[in-house]
Design a protein around this motif. Sequence first.
Motif, PDB file in Angstrom:
ATOM      1  N   ALA A   1       0.822  -1.214   0.000  1.00 46.85           N
ATOM      2  CA  ALA A   1       0.000   0.000   0.000  1.00 46.85           C
ATOM      3  C   ALA A   1       0.856   1.264   0.000  1.00 46.85           C
ATOM      4  CB  ALA A   1      -0.921  -0.002   1.215  1.00 46.85           C
ATOM      5  N   LEU A   2       2.032   1.190   0.614  1.00 44.78           N
ATOM      6  CA  LEU A   2       2.860   2.393   0.753  1.00 44.78           C
ATOM      7  C   LEU A   2       3.966   2.496  -0.290  1.00 44.78           C
ATOM      8  CD1 LEU A   2       3.107   2.302   4.639  1.00 44.78           C
ATOM      9  CD2 LEU A   2       1.822   3.973   3.283  1.00 44.78           C
ATOM     10  N   TRP A   3       4.119   1.439  -1.078  1.00 41.80           N
ATOM     11  CA  TRP A   3       5.203   1.393  -2.059  1.00 41.80           C
ATOM     12  C   TRP A   3       5.160   2.583  -3.007  1.00 41.80           C
ATOM     13  CZ3 TRP A   3       9.697  -0.627  -2.198  1.00 41.80           C
ATOM     14  CH2 TRP A   3      10.377  -0.832  -3.404  1.00 41.80           C
ATOM     15  N   GLY A   4       3.952   2.977  -3.395  1.00 34.56           N
ATOM     16  CA  GLY A   4       3.781   4.079  -4.353  1.00 34.56           C
ATOM     17  C   GLY A   4       4.227   5.428  -3.816  1.00 34.56           C
ATOM     18  N   TYR A   5       4.545   5.498  -2.539  1.00 40.04           N
ATOM     19  CA  TYR A   5       4.998   6.768  -1.956  1.00 40.04           C
ATOM     20  C   TYR A   5       6.509   6.806  -1.742  1.00 40.04           C
ATOM     21  CZ  TYR A   5       0.045   7.383  -1.067  1.00 40.04           C
ATOM     22  OH  TYR A   5      -1.304   7.493  -1.223  1.00 40.04           O
ATOM     23  N   THR A   6       7.205   5.725  -2.106  1.00 35.73           N
ATOM     24  CA  THR A   6       8.640   5.681  -1.805  1.00 35.73           C
ATOM     25  C   THR A   6       9.482   6.407  -2.858  1.00 35.73           C
ATOM     26  OG1 THR A   6       8.894   3.528  -2.887  1.00 35.73           O
ATOM     27  CG2 THR A   6       8.440   3.511  -0.517  1.00 35.73           C
ATOM     28  N   GLY A   7       8.936   6.568  -4.054  1.00 37.45           N
ATOM     29  CA  GLY A   7       9.700   7.238  -5.115  1.00 37.45           C
ATOM     30  C   GLY A   7      10.029   8.680  -4.753  1.00 37.45           C
ATOM     31  N   GLU A   8       9.089   9.318  -4.079  1.00 36.71           N
ATOM     32  CA  GLU A   8       9.268  10.734  -3.757  1.00 36.71           C
ATOM     33  C   GLU A   8      10.453  10.988  -2.826  1.00 36.71           C
ATOM     34  OE1 GLU A   8       6.804  14.538  -1.935  1.00 36.71           O
ATOM     35  OE2 GLU A   8       6.056  12.528  -1.570  1.00 36.71           O
ATOM     36  N   LEU A   9      10.801   9.973  -2.033  1.00 32.40           N
ATOM     37  CA  LEU A   9      11.882  10.149  -1.063  1.00 32.40           C
ATOM     38  C   LEU A   9      13.194  10.549  -1.741  1.00 32.40           C
ATOM     39  CD1 LEU A   9      11.248   7.013   1.194  1.00 32.40           C
ATOM     40  CD2 LEU A   9      10.497   9.351   1.600  1.00 32.40           C
ATOM     41  N   PHE A  10      13.345  10.179  -2.996  1.00 30.37           N
ATOM     42  CA  PHE A  10      14.631  10.390  -3.658  1.00 30.37           C
ATOM     43  C   PHE A  10      14.598  11.510  -4.677  1.00 30.37           C
ATOM     44  CE2 PHE A  10      13.944   6.110  -2.190  1.00 30.37           C
ATOM     45  CZ  PHE A  10      14.871   6.108  -1.170  1.00 30.37           C
ATOM     46  N   GLU A  11      13.521  12.297  -4.625  1.00 32.51           N
ATOM     47  CA  GLU A  11      13.478  13.544  -5.402  1.00 32.51           C
ATOM     48  C   GLU A  11      14.448  14.494  -4.727  1.00 32.51           C
ATOM     49  OE1 GLU A  11      11.655  14.532  -8.039  1.00 32.51           O
ATOM     50  OE2 GLU A  11      10.872  12.488  -8.273  1.00 32.51           O
ATOM     51  N   PRO A  12      15.402  15.056  -5.463  1.00 31.68           N
ATOM     52  CA  PRO A  12      16.378  15.954  -4.831  1.00 31.68           C
ATOM     53  C   PRO A  12      15.694  17.095  -4.074  1.00 31.68           C
ATOM     54  CG  PRO A  12      17.038  15.436  -7.062  1.00 31.68           C
ATOM     55  CD  PRO A  12      15.666  14.855  -6.890  1.00 31.68           C
ATOM     56  N   ILE A  13      16.200  17.373  -2.895  1.00 30.43           N
ATOM     57  CA  ILE A  13      15.721  18.514  -2.107  1.00 30.43           C
ATOM     58  C   ILE A  13      16.758  19.625  -2.261  1.00 30.43           C
ATOM     59  CG2 ILE A  13      15.166  19.355   0.209  1.00 30.43           C
ATOM     60  CD1 ILE A  13      14.587  16.414   0.979  1.00 30.43           C
ATOM     61  N   GLU A  14      16.297  20.783  -2.674  1.00 29.34           N
ATOM     62  CA  GLU A  14      17.199  21.923  -2.875  1.00 29.34           C
ATOM     63  C   GLU A  14      17.876  22.262  -1.545  1.00 29.34           C
ATOM     64  OE1 GLU A  14      15.208  25.339  -4.593  1.00 29.34           O
ATOM     65  OE2 GLU A  14      16.906  26.571  -3.923  1.00 29.34           O
ATOM     66  N   GLY A  15      19.192  22.305  -1.554  1.00 27.72           N
ATOM     67  CA  GLY A  15      19.911  22.641  -0.323  1.00 27.72           C
ATOM     68  C   GLY A  15      20.502  21.432   0.377  1.00 27.72           C
ATOM     69  N   CYS A  16      20.139  20.229  -0.082  1.00 27.44           N
ATOM     70  CA  CYS A  16      20.750  19.008   0.459  1.00 27.44           C
ATOM     71  C   CYS A  16      21.728  18.485  -0.580  1.00 27.44           C
ATOM     72  CB  CYS A  16      19.706  17.928   0.731  1.00 27.44           C
ATOM     73  SG  CYS A  16      18.726  18.218   2.189  1.00 27.44           S
ATOM     74  N   GLU A  17      23.012  18.668  -0.304  1.00 21.85           N
ATOM     75  CA  GLU A  17      24.014  18.260  -1.284  1.00 21.85           C
ATOM     76  C   GLU A  17      24.332  16.774  -1.118  1.00 21.85           C
ATOM     77  OE1 GLU A  17      24.979  20.303  -3.668  1.00 21.85           O
ATOM     78  OE2 GLU A  17      23.694  21.851  -2.794  1.00 21.85           O
ATOM     79  N   VAL A  18      23.453  15.925  -1.597  1.00 14.58           N
ATOM     80  CA  VAL A  18      23.735  14.490  -1.531  1.00 14.58           C
ATOM     81  C   VAL A  18      23.512  13.873  -2.903  1.00 14.58           C
ATOM     82  CG1 VAL A  18      23.034  14.343   0.897  1.00 14.58           C
ATOM     83  CG2 VAL A  18      21.396  13.801  -0.871  1.00 14.58           C
ATOM     84  N   ASP A  19      24.116  12.719  -3.106  1.00 12.93           N
ATOM     85  CA  ASP A  19      23.935  11.981  -4.351  1.00 12.93           C
ATOM     86  C   ASP A  19      22.642  11.176  -4.214  1.00 12.93           C
ATOM     87  OD1 ASP A  19      23.930  10.192  -6.432  1.00 12.93           O
ATOM     88  OD2 ASP A  19      26.075   9.759  -6.316  1.00 12.93           O
TER      89      ASP A  19
END
Lengths: 233, 167
Positions: A150-168
């Motif tokens: 049920a929650l799988w469809g919400y996991t993609g958003e976690l890896f959308e780059p957040i402006e100001g977080c310098e991570v790969d």
Amino acid sequence: MTAALALGDDALVLSHRLGEWAGHAPVLEEEVALANIALDLLGQARVLLSLVGDEDELAYLREERAFRNCQLVEQPNGDFAHTIARQLYFSTYQELLYDRLARGDSPFAPLAAKAVKEVAYHRDHAEHWTLRLGDGTPESHKRMRRGLEALWGYTGELFEPIEGCEVDWAALGEEWLARVTSALHRATLTVPEGPRRGAWAAGAGRQGLHTEPFGRMLAEMQHLHRSHPGASW
Amino acid sequence: MVTPAPATPLETRLRELAGAVPDPELPMVTLAELGVLRALRVMAPGRVEVELTPTYTGCPALESMAADVERVLHDQGIPDVTVRTVLSPPWTTDAISAEGRRKLAESGIAPPGPRGAGGPVAVDLAVRCPHCGSTDTKLLSRFSSTACKALRRCEACREPFDHFKEL
């Protein structure tokens, strides 16, 4: 401070959701565990939101569209397995993200360095329950699988780059998937199939677009402060 | 990091007093023994700045600690006390003094062991029962009466007890 708002709102909203278990958890130990995890998250939220402005104003006086949390954390608790699935997805992500931020020099590096150690316990808690439910009875296995799917469809958003977080972000996503996959396999579960974002809305929490249950949650969370501004104990 | 100036006799005395404030949730140990009192500086006559660090980010005891420290310093005739919260470097259970550990154990709380590389892993190491001393103890819950403790049970004397988790 887009990033502080996104990370702070994630922590605040999940803290509130976990707090909703008070008085409803299946056993007393879990009542206490979920409340303690919620408290850790609330502490993180206070530090992060204070980087942006007044913590109370930000938490209690913003409208739904001004919140920048991902949609995963606003999802209702469901049954205990559903909550554990949300915890597994989110705490694995948060631990990996904070670990990276702790090694950087952003304004939230000190918070990340402190909180990553707390979040390691949250992730450990979620993994152990995933094992216990997945590798438990047919009923617990079924419920755990249902929550994960049920929650799988919400996991993609976690890896959308957040402006100001310098991570790969791509590497973060890969490591997340490897860790979650490993936990699920140990729990005799499989990684859900299907898209990791919905065509309709999932993936937009960071832009202020939220799912229907979030409005109800905010109404409850903000009601007291809005009805009695400045109330204190 | 700037090397702080050596403490003046007044600072040393005030720091001792502030450090002797008991933790509101673990009153058997003091703030100094817990390692949460980071610094105390006399900025000007009658003006003191104190740095506290939380054990956990969300530790609800911090505000009450700050109020207690302020009260103690007011009692010493310091009218202007500022208590600041610092996060960096993060507090760890290694900051609890030997005396603090002894007092925790004496009060039935198993003190934290040395920190492992990844916090939760260390929980699996043998934790000694503070009641009977057996190492045959079992983890019941990762979170107990406060976020900083786990709940365990001794398989030898069957008593449940709190364990201060490694952090």
